[in-house]
Scaffold this motif. Structure first.
Motif, PDB file in Angstrom:
ATOM      1  N   LEU A 268      31.770   0.885  24.463  1.00  0.00           N
ATOM      2  CA  LEU A 268      30.806   1.947  24.696  1.00  0.00           C
ATOM      3  C   LEU A 268      30.669   2.867  23.482  1.00  0.00           C
ATOM      4  CD1 LEU A 268      28.884   2.963  26.867  1.00  0.00           C
ATOM      5  CD2 LEU A 268      30.688   4.462  27.697  1.00  0.00           C
ATOM      6  N   ALA A 269      31.778   3.138  22.812  1.00  0.00           N
ATOM      7  CA  ALA A 269      31.734   4.014  21.643  1.00  0.00           C
ATOM      8  C   ALA A 269      31.142   3.306  20.434  1.00  0.00           C
ATOM      9  CB  ALA A 269      33.132   4.527  21.309  1.00  0.00           C
ATOM     10  N   ASP A 270      30.976   1.984  20.519  1.00  0.00           N
ATOM     11  CA  ASP A 270      30.395   1.226  19.405  1.00  0.00           C
ATOM     12  C   ASP A 270      28.932   0.892  19.658  1.00  0.00           C
ATOM     13  OD1 ASP A 270      32.885   1.098  18.001  1.00  0.00           O
ATOM     14  OD2 ASP A 270      33.524  -0.485  19.376  1.00  0.00           O
ATOM     15  N   THR A 271      28.604   0.537  20.903  1.00  0.00           N
ATOM     16  CA  THR A 271      27.218   0.204  21.222  1.00  0.00           C
ATOM     17  C   THR A 271      26.384   1.440  21.529  1.00  0.00           C
ATOM     18  OG1 THR A 271      27.643  -0.026  23.606  1.00  0.00           O
ATOM     19  CG2 THR A 271      27.955  -1.982  22.232  1.00  0.00           C
ATOM     20  N   PHE A 272      27.031   2.539  21.899  1.00  0.00           N
ATOM     21  CA  PHE A 272      26.327   3.716  22.403  1.00  0.00           C
ATOM     22  C   PHE A 272      25.519   3.307  23.632  1.00  0.00           C
ATOM     23  CE2 PHE A 272      27.723   5.046  18.316  1.00  0.00           C
ATOM     24  CZ  PHE A 272      27.831   6.413  18.369  1.00  0.00           C
ATOM     25  N   LEU A 273      24.420   4.013  23.914  1.00  0.00           N
ATOM     26  CA  LEU A 273      23.634   3.717  25.111  1.00  0.00           C
ATOM     27  C   LEU A 273      22.787   2.475  24.888  1.00  0.00           C
ATOM     28  CD1 LEU A 273      22.472   7.340  26.035  1.00  0.00           C
ATOM     29  CD2 LEU A 273      24.301   6.008  27.114  1.00  0.00           C
ATOM     30  N   MET A 274      22.677   1.667  25.939  1.00  0.00           N
ATOM     31  CA  MET A 274      21.874   0.455  25.876  1.00  0.00           C
ATOM     32  C   MET A 274      20.606   0.642  26.697  1.00  0.00           C
ATOM     33  SD  MET A 274      24.964  -2.357  26.312  1.00  0.00           S
ATOM     34  CE  MET A 274      23.869  -3.745  25.961  1.00  0.00           C
ATOM     35  N   ASP A 275      19.557  -0.089  26.344  1.00  0.00           N
ATOM     36  CA  ASP A 275      18.320  -0.013  27.105  1.00  0.00           C
ATOM     37  C   ASP A 275      18.600  -0.327  28.570  1.00  0.00           C
ATOM     38  OD1 ASP A 275      17.065   0.499  24.728  1.00  0.00           O
ATOM     39  OD2 ASP A 275      16.226  -1.510  24.478  1.00  0.00           O
ATOM     40  N   GLY A 276      18.066   0.487  29.446  1.00  0.00           N
ATOM     41  CA  GLY A 276      18.294   0.327  30.875  1.00  0.00           C
ATOM     42  C   GLY A 276      19.375   1.234  31.427  1.00  0.00           C
ATOM     43  N   ASP A 277      20.227   1.790  30.571  1.00  0.00           N
ATOM     44  CA  ASP A 277      21.275   2.708  31.024  1.00  0.00           C
ATOM     45  C   ASP A 277      20.669   3.972  31.627  1.00  0.00           C
ATOM     46  OD1 ASP A 277      23.207   0.987  30.127  1.00  0.00           O
ATOM     47  OD2 ASP A 277      23.841   2.207  28.423  1.00  0.00           O
ATOM     48  N   TRP A 278      21.328   4.456  32.688  1.00  0.00           N
ATOM     49  CA  TRP A 278      21.028   5.782  33.235  1.00  0.00           C
ATOM     50  C   TRP A 278      22.142   6.732  32.810  1.00  0.00           C
ATOM     51  CZ3 TRP A 278      16.954   7.599  36.247  1.00  0.00           C
ATOM     52  CH2 TRP A 278      16.050   6.634  36.711  1.00  0.00           C
ATOM     53  N   VAL A 279      21.780   7.949  32.401  1.00  0.00           N
ATOM     54  CA  VAL A 279      22.742   9.011  32.123  1.00  0.00           C
ATOM     55  C   VAL A 279      22.532  10.095  33.178  1.00  0.00           C
ATOM     56  CG1 VAL A 279      23.577  10.701  30.458  1.00  0.00           C
ATOM     57  CG2 VAL A 279      22.700   8.492  29.653  1.00  0.00           C
ATOM     58  N   VAL A 280      23.612  10.431  33.881  1.00  0.00           N
ATOM     59  CA  VAL A 280      23.512  11.359  35.021  1.00  0.00           C
ATOM     60  C   VAL A 280      24.482  12.522  34.817  1.00  0.00           C
ATOM     61  CG1 VAL A 280      23.681  11.610  37.519  1.00  0.00           C
ATOM     62  CG2 VAL A 280      22.924   9.428  36.538  1.00  0.00           C
ATOM     63  N   PHE A 281      23.937  13.730  34.740  1.00  0.00           N
ATOM     64  CA  PHE A 281      24.742  14.954  34.668  1.00  0.00           C
ATOM     65  C   PHE A 281      24.795  15.582  36.061  1.00  0.00           C
ATOM     66  CE2 PHE A 281      23.685  16.282  29.984  1.00  0.00           C
ATOM     67  CZ  PHE A 281      24.172  15.069  29.542  1.00  0.00           C
ATOM     68  N   GLU A 282      25.953  16.163  36.383  1.00  0.00           N
ATOM     69  CA  GLU A 282      26.082  16.986  37.577  1.00  0.00           C
ATOM     70  C   GLU A 282      26.865  18.247  37.216  1.00  0.00           C
ATOM     71  OE1 GLU A 282      27.855  14.039  40.303  1.00  0.00           O
ATOM     72  OE2 GLU A 282      26.013  14.224  41.463  1.00  0.00           O
ATOM     73  N   GLY A 283      26.622  19.326  37.944  1.00  0.00           N
ATOM     74  CA  GLY A 283      27.318  20.578  37.671  1.00  0.00           C
ATOM     75  C   GLY A 283      27.505  21.389  38.939  1.00  0.00           C
ATOM     76  N   TRP A 284      28.619  22.121  39.012  1.00  0.00           N
ATOM     77  CA  TRP A 284      28.955  22.925  40.190  1.00  0.00           C
ATOM     78  C   TRP A 284      29.493  24.278  39.762  1.00  0.00           C
ATOM     79  CZ3 TRP A 284      30.576  18.045  39.046  1.00  0.00           C
ATOM     80  CH2 TRP A 284      30.056  17.002  39.842  1.00  0.00           C
ATOM     81  N   CYS A 285      28.934  25.340  40.312  1.00  0.00           N
ATOM     82  CA  CYS A 285      29.500  26.676  40.133  1.00  0.00           C
ATOM     83  C   CYS A 285      30.715  26.808  41.044  1.00  0.00           C
ATOM     84  CB  CYS A 285      28.475  27.743  40.484  1.00  0.00           C
ATOM     85  SG  CYS A 285      27.283  28.074  39.179  1.00  0.00           S
ATOM     86  N   ARG A 286      31.802  27.373  40.482  1.00  0.00           N
ATOM     87  CA  ARG A 286      33.041  27.501  41.250  1.00  0.00           C
ATOM     88  C   ARG A 286      33.499  28.957  41.306  1.00  0.00           C
ATOM     89  NH1 ARG A 286      37.310  23.273  38.798  1.00  0.00           N
ATOM     90  NH2 ARG A 286      37.315  24.886  37.183  1.00  0.00           N
ATOM     91  N   ASN A 287      34.243  29.267  42.351  1.00  0.00           N
ATOM     92  CA  ASN A 287      34.933  30.548  42.409  1.00  0.00           C
ATOM     93  C   ASN A 287      36.023  30.523  41.339  1.00  0.00           C
ATOM     94  OD1 ASN A 287      37.222  32.364  43.187  1.00  0.00           O
ATOM     95  ND2 ASN A 287      35.828  32.902  44.856  1.00  0.00           N
ATOM     96  N   PRO A 288      35.996  31.441  40.376  1.00  0.00           N
ATOM     97  CA  PRO A 288      36.952  31.380  39.262  1.00  0.00           C
ATOM     98  C   PRO A 288      38.415  31.462  39.681  1.00  0.00           C
ATOM     99  CG  PRO A 288      35.140  32.867  38.746  1.00  0.00           C
ATOM    100  CD  PRO A 288      35.025  32.534  40.203  1.00  0.00           C
ATOM    101  N   GLU A 289      38.703  32.077  40.819  1.00  0.00           N
ATOM    102  CA  GLU A 289      40.085  32.239  41.249  1.00  0.00           C
ATOM    103  C   GLU A 289      40.560  31.073  42.119  1.00  0.00           C
ATOM    104  OE1 GLU A 289      40.467  36.021  43.106  1.00  0.00           O
ATOM    105  OE2 GLU A 289      40.002  37.159  41.281  1.00  0.00           O
ATOM    106  N   THR A 290      39.766  30.691  43.093  1.00  0.00           N
ATOM    107  CA  THR A 290      40.189  29.635  44.018  1.00  0.00           C
ATOM    108  C   THR A 290      39.754  28.237  43.569  1.00  0.00           C
ATOM    109  OG1 THR A 290      38.179  29.759  45.354  1.00  0.00           O
ATOM    110  CG2 THR A 290      39.973  31.275  45.899  1.00  0.00           C
ATOM    111  N   LYS A 291      38.782  28.179  42.630  1.00  0.00           N
ATOM    112  CA  LYS A 291      38.189  26.917  42.151  1.00  0.00           C
ATOM    113  C   LYS A 291      37.390  26.215  43.243  1.00  0.00           C
ATOM    114  CE  LYS A 291      39.980  27.741  38.231  1.00  0.00           C
ATOM    115  NZ  LYS A 291      39.110  28.372  37.206  1.00  0.00           N
ATOM    116  N   LYS A 292      37.104  26.915  44.314  1.00  0.00           N
ATOM    117  CA  LYS A 292      36.271  26.353  45.380  1.00  0.00           C
ATOM    118  C   LYS A 292      34.830  26.259  44.892  1.00  0.00           C
ATOM    119  CE  LYS A 292      34.649  27.200  50.094  1.00  0.00           C
ATOM    120  NZ  LYS A 292      34.701  28.105  51.268  1.00  0.00           N
ATOM    121  N   VAL A 293      34.190  25.111  45.173  1.00  0.00           N
ATOM    122  CA  VAL A 293      32.798  24.920  44.772  1.00  0.00           C
ATOM    123  C   VAL A 293      31.905  25.826  45.610  1.00  0.00           C
ATOM    124  CG1 VAL A 293      30.887  23.290  44.710  1.00  0.00           C
ATOM    125  CG2 VAL A 293      33.148  22.572  43.957  1.00  0.00           C
TER     126      VAL A 293
END
Length: 310
Positions: A268-293
């Protein structure tokens, strides 16, 4: 959002250390990087909403196929960059400077942002002026903007300490280290398989989004409602239970053998992304103290399609 301006930062210490080593063969970062947030102005025409496909770009660079001659050809090392985008609401008149203590008043909200990067084009065009076509094929953003008011629940101190005191305009009288606990992940989907290639957090940036925005307006160029800034690649120094770096926010950093990840295909580090690949980001805000989403950003995804025929 009617977006007139897009600026992209370079503010992760881990990312900068890795890129400096790979590009220049050294470990010392230029002193100016520790003094002010590094940034360049992009183009808004690259902005696309999540789900919009991105074509492999063409550009000029030398390759084995062209016998080392710089040639206009399809990019061979296509990459993603894990970032967040900050949309602005309150404008600032040209000629004025932004006070860091009031910069939060200008933020409308955050989105996930993938700054698709053509690495071979970038390596050839970047010196001495900076990236251009290598960053122009697509900048994907998640479709829902999480507002500044909601983000208050995830406000926390920075994790990465600033080793050099910032200049006066980037020093807050209150909440100097204020940022947000936003846990992030990146998956690559290829041939029916899904690989997690990064897990990071916005609070691990060296320069916070508040400092970035303040510096962006520090020369008097003003701000417009609908403008967006990219935080820069959010790479983390965290490691997994095997001691491998699991927080790197792009594939380029994994070209260093010390940064390989056993849970993904070896090439993967040599070919990088290939045609047809999907790149999916996800993100969640958390409580800084409890780490609860607390809530999520949805997804920021895009599929890499073949280059448009020459």
């Amino acid at each position: 959002m009617a977006t007139r301006n897009f600026s992209d930062f370079y503010c992760s210490l881990e990312h900068t250390v890795n890129c400096t080593k790979l590009l220049l063969g050294k470990t010392d970062i230029n002193r100016n990087w520790y003094t002010v947030p590094m940034v360049y102005n992009g183009r808004t025409s690259s902005l696309v909403v999540s789900g919009t496909p991105v074509h492999r770009p063409c550009g000029v660079f030398p390759s084995e196929k062209s016998n080392g001659k710089p040639t206009f050809q399809p990019e061979i090392h296509m990459d993603f960059e894990l970032e967040m985008g900050v949309f602005l609401s309150k404008p600032l008149e040209r000629g004025q400077r932004l006070d860091i203590n009031s910069c939060r008043d200008h933020i409308f909200g955050f989105v996930l942002l993938n700054d698709w990067s053509a690495r071979q084009i970038q390596l050839f065009e970047m010196a001495p002026l900076g990236p251009f076509h290598s960053k122009g094929s697509g900048t994907s953003i998640s479709p829902w903007i999480v507002t500044a008011e909601a983000l208050e629940l995830a406000m926390c101190p920075r994790v990465t300490p600033q080793t050099v005191p910032p200049p006066r305009h980037l020093t807050r009288s209150e909440d100097l280290d204020a940022t947000y606990d936003i846990e992030l992940s990146v998956k690559i989907q290829r041939n029916g398989q899904s690989f997690t290639v990064c897990e990071s957090n916005l609070n691990e940036l060296y320069w916070t989004p508040l400092q970035q925005l303040t510096h962006l307006a520090s020369a008097g160029e003003g701000l417009s409602t609908g403008d967006i800034l990219g935080t820069g690649t959010i790479s983390s120094s965290r490691t997994n239970d095997k001691g491998e770096k699991s927080g790197l926010g792009c594939l380029f950093e994994r070209k260093d053998p010390a940064n390989r990840l056993s849970s993904v295909p070896n090439d993967l580090a040599d070919t990088f992304l290939m045609d047809g690949d999907w790149v999916v980001f996800e993100g969640w805000c958390r409580n800084p103290e409890t780490k609860k989403v607390l809530f999520g950003f949805g997804t920021c995804k895009g599929q890499l399609l073949p280059a448009v025929p020459l």
